[in-house]
Design a protein around this motif. Sequence first.
Motif, PDB file in Angstrom:
ATOM      1  N   LEU A   1       0.842  -1.213   0.000  1.00 18.28           N
ATOM      2  CA  LEU A   1       0.000   0.000   0.000  1.00 18.28           C
ATOM      3  C   LEU A   1       0.873   1.257   0.000  1.00 18.28           C
ATOM      4  O   LEU A   1       1.774   1.397   0.826  1.00 18.28           O
ATOM      5  CB  LEU A   1      -0.916   0.020   1.229  1.00 18.28           C
ATOM      6  CG  LEU A   1      -1.844   1.231   1.295  1.00 18.28           C
ATOM      7  CD1 LEU A   1      -2.980   1.106   0.284  1.00 18.28           C
ATOM      8  CD2 LEU A   1      -2.436   1.407   2.692  1.00 18.28           C
ATOM      9  N   GLU A   2       0.576   2.145  -0.932  1.00 16.16           N
ATOM     10  CA  GLU A   2       1.314   3.409  -0.984  1.00 16.16           C
ATOM     11  C   GLU A   2       0.559   4.440  -0.151  1.00 16.16           C
ATOM     12  O   GLU A   2      -0.646   4.639  -0.336  1.00 16.16           O
ATOM     13  CB  GLU A   2       1.400   3.874  -2.440  1.00 16.16           C
ATOM     14  CG  GLU A   2       2.412   4.976  -2.640  1.00 16.16           C
ATOM     15  CD  GLU A   2       2.290   5.603  -4.024  1.00 16.16           C
ATOM     16  OE1 GLU A   2       2.382   6.841  -4.096  1.00 16.16           O
ATOM     17  OE2 GLU A   2       2.065   4.851  -5.001  1.00 16.16           O
ATOM     18  N   ILE A   3       1.261   5.055   0.791  1.00 19.16           N
ATOM     19  CA  ILE A   3       0.614   6.034   1.675  1.00 19.16           C
ATOM     20  C   ILE A   3       0.380   7.341   0.919  1.00 19.16           C
ATOM     21  O   ILE A   3       1.292   7.911   0.332  1.00 19.16           O
ATOM     22  CB  ILE A   3       1.467   6.284   2.937  1.00 19.16           C
ATOM     23  CG1 ILE A   3       1.563   5.008   3.785  1.00 19.16           C
ATOM     24  CG2 ILE A   3       0.894   7.433   3.778  1.00 19.16           C
ATOM     25  CD1 ILE A   3       0.264   4.494   4.378  1.00 19.16           C
ATOM     26  N   THR A   4      -0.878   7.781   0.923  1.00 18.68           N
ATOM     27  CA  THR A   4      -1.247   9.033   0.245  1.00 18.68           C
ATOM     28  C   THR A   4      -1.714  10.045   1.295  1.00 18.68           C
ATOM     29  O   THR A   4      -1.972   9.677   2.449  1.00 18.68           O
ATOM     30  CB  THR A   4      -2.410   8.793  -0.729  1.00 18.68           C
ATOM     31  OG1 THR A   4      -3.517   8.284   0.053  1.00 18.68           O
ATOM     32  CG2 THR A   4      -2.049   7.789  -1.810  1.00 18.68           C
ATOM     33  N   ASP A   5      -1.882  11.292   0.883  1.00 23.75           N
ATOM     34  CA  ASP A   5      -2.424  12.310   1.787  1.00 23.75           C
ATOM     35  C   ASP A   5      -3.844  11.955   2.220  1.00 23.75           C
ATOM     36  O   ASP A   5      -4.263  12.253   3.329  1.00 23.75           O
ATOM     37  CB  ASP A   5      -2.420  13.686   1.098  1.00 23.75           C
ATOM     38  CG  ASP A   5      -1.102  14.403   1.348  1.00 23.75           C
ATOM     39  OD1 ASP A   5      -0.238  13.835   2.043  1.00 23.75           O
ATOM     40  OD2 ASP A   5      -0.951  15.530   0.847  1.00 23.75           O
ATOM     41  N   GLU A   6      -4.585  11.305   1.315  1.00 23.72           N
ATOM     42  CA  GLU A   6      -5.948  10.863   1.625  1.00 23.72           C
ATOM     43  C   GLU A   6      -5.941   9.949   2.856  1.00 23.72           C
ATOM     44  O   GLU A   6      -6.731  10.118   3.779  1.00 23.72           O
ATOM     45  CB  GLU A   6      -6.473  10.071   0.435  1.00 23.72           C
ATOM     46  CG  GLU A   6      -7.841  10.477  -0.023  1.00 23.72           C
ATOM     47  CD  GLU A   6      -8.235   9.747  -1.289  1.00 23.72           C
ATOM     48  OE1 GLU A   6      -7.830   8.576  -1.476  1.00 23.72           O
ATOM     49  OE2 GLU A   6      -8.932  10.361  -2.093  1.00 23.72           O
ATOM     50  N   ILE A   7      -5.035   8.989   2.840  1.00 27.11           N
ATOM     51  CA  ILE A   7      -4.933   8.023   3.950  1.00 27.11           C
ATOM     52  C   ILE A   7      -4.516   8.746   5.234  1.00 27.11           C
ATOM     53  O   ILE A   7      -5.141   8.571   6.291  1.00 27.11           O
ATOM     54  CB  ILE A   7      -3.901   6.910   3.606  1.00 27.11           C
ATOM     55  CG1 ILE A   7      -4.401   6.091   2.414  1.00 27.11           C
ATOM     56  CG2 ILE A   7      -3.618   6.025   4.808  1.00 27.11           C
ATOM     57  CD1 ILE A   7      -3.421   5.032   1.911  1.00 27.11           C
ATOM     58  N   ARG A   8      -3.504   9.590   5.139  1.00 31.62           N
ATOM     59  CA  ARG A   8      -2.975  10.271   6.326  1.00 31.62           C
ATOM     60  C   ARG A   8      -4.028  11.194   6.943  1.00 31.62           C
ATOM     61  O   ARG A   8      -4.289  11.149   8.148  1.00 31.62           O
ATOM     62  CB  ARG A   8      -1.716  11.070   5.977  1.00 31.62           C
ATOM     63  CG  ARG A   8      -0.548  10.178   5.557  1.00 31.62           C
ATOM     64  CD  ARG A   8       0.603  10.977   4.962  1.00 31.62           C
ATOM     65  NE  ARG A   8       1.317  11.751   5.947  1.00 31.62           N
ATOM     66  CZ  ARG A   8       1.428  13.085   5.950  1.00 31.62           C
ATOM     67  NH1 ARG A   8       0.868  13.788   4.995  1.00 31.62           N
ATOM     68  NH2 ARG A   8       2.083  13.702   6.900  1.00 31.62           N
ATOM     69  N   VAL A   9      -4.647  12.025   6.093  1.00 33.23           N
ATOM     70  CA  VAL A   9      -5.598  13.016   6.625  1.00 33.23           C
ATOM     71  C   VAL A   9      -6.849  12.323   7.171  1.00 33.23           C
ATOM     72  O   VAL A   9      -7.357  12.685   8.232  1.00 33.23           O
ATOM     73  CB  VAL A   9      -5.961  14.063   5.546  1.00 33.23           C
ATOM     74  CG1 VAL A   9      -7.085  14.969   6.011  1.00 33.23           C
ATOM     75  CG2 VAL A   9      -4.730  14.888   5.175  1.00 33.23           C
ATOM     76  N   SER A  10      -7.342  11.306   6.448  1.00 31.47           N
ATOM     77  CA  SER A  10      -8.558  10.630   6.895  1.00 31.47           C
ATOM     78  C   SER A  10      -8.362   9.976   8.263  1.00 31.47           C
ATOM     79  O   SER A  10      -9.172  10.145   9.181  1.00 31.47           O
ATOM     80  CB  SER A  10      -8.976   9.577   5.860  1.00 31.47           C
ATOM     81  OG  SER A  10      -9.964   8.740   6.394  1.00 31.47           O
ATOM     82  N   ILE A  11      -7.267   9.231   8.416  1.00 30.63           N
ATOM     83  CA  ILE A  11      -7.019   8.534   9.690  1.00 30.63           C
ATOM     84  C   ILE A  11      -6.717   9.545  10.801  1.00 30.63           C
ATOM     85  O   ILE A  11      -7.251   9.443  11.910  1.00 30.63           O
ATOM     86  CB  ILE A  11      -5.886   7.487   9.526  1.00 30.63           C
ATOM     87  CG1 ILE A  11      -6.386   6.347   8.628  1.00 30.63           C
ATOM     88  CG2 ILE A  11      -5.428   6.952  10.879  1.00 30.63           C
ATOM     89  CD1 ILE A  11      -5.329   5.334   8.226  1.00 30.63           C
TER      90      ILE A  11
END
Length: 268
Positions: free
Chosen positions: A79-89
């Motif tokens: 899994l590539e970490i995106t801003d979507e993942i970081r901000v959502s979590i």
Amino acid sequence: MAVFFFVMALGVFALIARYWSNRQRLQRLLSQPMSADHRAILAEQVPIASRIPIDLRDKLEGKINRFLDQVRFTGCNGLEITDEIRVSIAAQACLLVVNSDTWYDNLTTVLVYPGAFKSRQTQHNGYVVIEREIVRTGESWSRGPVILSWSHSQQGAANDADGHNVVFHEFAHQIDDLSGRTDGVPNLGPKQKFSEWARVFDTAYNKHVQLVQKGHATVIDAYGAEGYEEFFAVSVEVFFERPTSLKREEPEVYQQLSMLFQLDPSSW
Ligand SMILES: [Zn+2]
């Protein structure tokens, strides 16, 4: 002797300077608005964040900044970490502490899998150690990382009224753990009494276990019957996602959680 005092003074000065610089950095993160990109992700991925009272929105943005500065996200199974993942979590984790002084002091790492992941569980039964692999959507380690399935974290945020949210669940365990033990008794809010918390949660937990054993439907997920710490974590999920139902069915649990988080989601 003079050299010794000079070196001592220099050391103390360096410590004070570092303390002030960290403090200023923290103040800057907390007071800084989120970038337009992060704000767009927040609006799209975490709808509950747009329902919180206006006066909490700036606080939430500041705490998300702090979280993203402190915590390193690592993608697992490709899994590539995106801003979507970081901000959502980060947003879901910070919503729990948006209005209190509680903070994830011990957290430095969040591991994210694309979907459900296998985890090894060890059980000690007398002299026998039983190991098995179970499939999980989230895991919270004491003084350690939080591990999450991205697809479940994303779904949990999108369906914000079904009472299920794996990020709220795992971060409730992190909050619980700040007291030194993950046992369903977190560090309480300034206006709370341990005796009152224990009475309310003991009564509610015992009632919950009986209802689950009889197969009755409960507003708090049946998984809460696994133990006090799970009862606390699933209650937190419902407190944020089905606050009116929790307030109606378990008013005292709602009140204790409301005092703990200094929030009233039933009015959002
Ligand atoms: Zn749990």
